[in-house]
Scaffold this active site. Structure first.
Site, PDB file in Angstrom:
ATOM      1  N   HIS A 276      -5.287  52.843  39.232  1.00  0.00           N
ATOM      2  CA  HIS A 276      -6.197  53.085  40.363  1.00  0.00           C
ATOM      3  C   HIS A 276      -5.397  53.440  41.609  1.00  0.00           C
ATOM      4  CE1 HIS A 276      -9.796  51.656  38.199  1.00  0.00           C
ATOM      5  NE2 HIS A 276      -8.972  50.763  37.658  1.00  0.00           N
ATOM      6  N   ASP A 339      -6.473  45.821  36.773  1.00  0.00           N
ATOM      7  CA  ASP A 339      -7.385  46.196  35.692  1.00  0.00           C
ATOM      8  C   ASP A 339      -7.146  47.636  35.236  1.00  0.00           C
ATOM      9  OD1 ASP A 339      -8.309  47.057  38.245  1.00  0.00           O
ATOM     10  OD2 ASP A 339     -10.268  47.501  37.392  1.00  0.00           O
ATOM     11  N   GLU A 340      -7.600  47.927  34.049  1.00  0.00           N
ATOM     12  CA  GLU A 340      -7.703  49.288  33.504  1.00  0.00           C
ATOM     13  C   GLU A 340      -6.413  50.090  33.638  1.00  0.00           C
ATOM     14  OE1 GLU A 340     -12.475  50.056  34.036  1.00  0.00           O
ATOM     15  OE2 GLU A 340     -11.198  50.457  35.756  1.00  0.00           O
ATOM     16  N   ALA A 341      -5.281  49.454  33.397  1.00  0.00           N
ATOM     17  CA  ALA A 341      -3.987  50.137  33.497  1.00  0.00           C
ATOM     18  C   ALA A 341      -3.648  50.797  32.163  1.00  0.00           C
ATOM     19  CB  ALA A 341      -2.913  49.145  33.930  1.00  0.00           C
TER      20      ALA A 341
END
Length: 536
Positions: A276, A339-341
């Site tokens: 992100h 998150d969401e790496a």
């Protein structure tokens, strides 16, 4: 005669020439959200009139501010002067502070014992409304309850007919959890200071006490960092769909902090990493492993960006950002995402998260991360924010539980319960549905204390409702996705588990519709709730 300080030629709350009719019944004390811990109805109602005064303790600037806030809230619709005074008296609206140790002229041990840092006692007789607390935050929460006990017309910004009655009896109320949060994603779509203030007011109405600001995203960097100015001047110049974006100057951020503080909310800033981060990577080529800056991004995919674990400049960058952000932020927390790496390999993820946490600690703040932080090595005192859902792998849940058993605190934000951007039904025009469809009952009908197997209830710090903004760009759109689910998450955070009952809650929720109409909030008229006819 009404409970104010004087009589009037016309009945209290009625303007001259107004038709006389049957006075509507006062709102029952147990009709508010969040449900109070203890309610005892008894006695005659109190009625505001032209002589009502707001009495605050002498020598307490914080109590004075709460009194001023209350009077400002009530004046437009009532048309009453409602002077705020430090003169004692046994009538009017009385705000009382006591430290719980020694009785004093403003309160005594019996009034505030057991109320803690945020609890309050509200007592209503025909002569007065008294709110007692140990802190100004407790007084403020009591004011929100009083607000909901007055007719919804009190929320209007011009004079209304009244009468303005409060049912007789008493409420003793303390929160179940100390952490009750609302997250606003200003990264994907930028929201102005005024829009953030509006959301703060919506959170405060339901006794939420944390504002989590998601300040960095692939689509935009939203907080000024003097040592890395292009983060905002370039990285903040767009948003989802290619709009103009925007960012908060340090003065803007201070104004958000000031306003949140006036509503007794603590601001928690989030800089999401290692993914992100496209807005940062686009702003500074040297942050990329290959030294090449990617273009700005205006789509909605996730997990494609990553900081470079092997470059020292990555950690110099994080040190500068966390140093400046910590200096700006009075609250105890900094959120580092995690998150969401998906494009960061596990070894690099662990390296970045393990190096980022001590930097935050060095500047005197407590680390919060999304629950994937538990896949690295959470430092002592770190907090994991769980955002999984029914399809989250058992091993991932177990990882969070193991971290909790080792001392990590847990904030619960299950995506299929408390992510306010999830669609209500397949026909909802806004929002996403990757975690499923989240109707009002599903958002409310769960217990934070037992939700995540293996996590000791003592490790649960509280709950947070997250409002992501891939598809949301206006106040109306924020309202529609937040209401009516936000009050339910607030109740899960505040009210005792013993009060949790969907059938009773949906009645209280329906009663909020008239208030939302008066406040100008849009909301989803869920078929699971029997809304008043006027609200259909």
């Amino acid at each position: 005669m009404a409970a104010g300080t004087g009589s009037a030629a016309e009945p209290p709350g009625r303007t001259s020439g107004e038709p006389r009719g049957r006075t509507p019944a006062a709102i029952p004390l147990d009709r508010v959200i969040p449900a109070p811990a203890s309610v005892r109805p008894h006695g005659r109602p109190y009625e505001l009139d032209a002589g009502t005064r707001v009495r605050v303790p002498a020598g307490s600037r914080e109590a004075q501010r709460v009194g001023d806030y209350l009077a400002d809230l009530l004046r437009p619709a009532t048309g009453y002067a409602l002077p705020v005074t430090t003169r004692g008296g046994d009538d009017g609206i009385r705000l009382r502070l006591a430290d719980g140790r020694n009785g004093d002229e403003e309160g005594d041990d019996g009034e505030t014992r057991g109320l803690g840092a945020e609890g309050y006692r509200l007592s209503v007789t025909h002569r007065s409304v008294t709110i007692s607390a140990r802190t100004a935050a407790g007084l403020f929460h009591g004011v929100q309850t009083l607000r909901q006990l007055l007719p919804a017309g009190i929320e209007k910004d011009r004079r209304q007919a009244g009468p303005w009655q409060v049912a007789g009896g008493s409420i003793v109320d303390v929160p179940r959890y100390a952490y009750r949060g609302g997250m606003l994603d200003v990264g994907r779509h930028f929201f102005t200071v005024g829009q953030v203030k509006r959301y703060i007011d919506q959170l405060a109405l339901y006794k939420i006490n944390k504002l989590h600001l998601h300040l960095s995203e692939d689509q935009g960097w939203r907080i000024a960092i003097d040592s890395w100015p292009r983060l905002t001047t370039y990285g903040g110049s767009t948003q989802v769909g290619g709009g103009p974006g925007g960012y908060y100057t340090k003065d803007d951020y201070q104004e958000i902090l000031r306003y949140a503080r006036s509503r007794y909310l603590t601001v928690i800033p989030e800089i999401d990493l290692p993914s992100h981060t496209n807005a940062a990577l686009a702003s500074y080529a040297q942050l990329n492993c290959d030294g090449v800056a990617p273009p700005l991004y205006t789509g909605t995919e996730v997990g494609f960006s990553t900081l470079c674990a092997r470059k020292q400049i990555t950690y110099d960058f994080l040190d500068d950002v966390f140093r400046e952000l910590a200096a700006m932020t009075p609250g105890p927390y900094l959120h580092i995402g995690g998150d969401e790496a998906y494009s960061t390999n596990h070894e690099d993820y662990v390296t970045i998260m393990d190096k980022a946490q001590p930097i935050v600690a060095k500047y005197g703040k407590t680390v919060i991360g999304w629950h994937q932080l538990t896949g690295a090595h959470p430092i002592k005192g770190a907090v994991a924010q769980y955002w999984g859902y029914d399809k989250t792998p058992p091993a991932e849940r177990a990882q969070v539980a193991e971290a909790a058993k080792k001392g990590a605190g847990v904030i619960l934000s299950p995506a299929d319960r408390s992510f306010l951007d999830m669609k209500y039904t397949k026909d909802t025009p806004l929002g996403l549905h990757w975690a499923g469809l989240v109707e009002v009952k599903r958002a409310y009908d769960w217990d934070p204390g037992t939700y995540l197997a293996g996590v000791p209830e003592s490790s649960v710090l509280g709950v947070e409702a997250a409002l992501w903004t891939e598809t949301l760009a206006t106040n109306r759109e924020l309202d529609f996705m937040a209401f009516p689910r936000l009050p339910g998450i607030a109740e899960l955070g505040w009210s005792p588990a013993s009060t949790h009952d969907w059938d009773a809650y949906r009645v209280r929720l329906a009663a909020q519709a008239e208030r939302w109409d008066a406040l100008g909030y849009d909301y989803y008229r869920s078929p699971q709730v029997d809304w008043p006819g006027a609200a259909r």
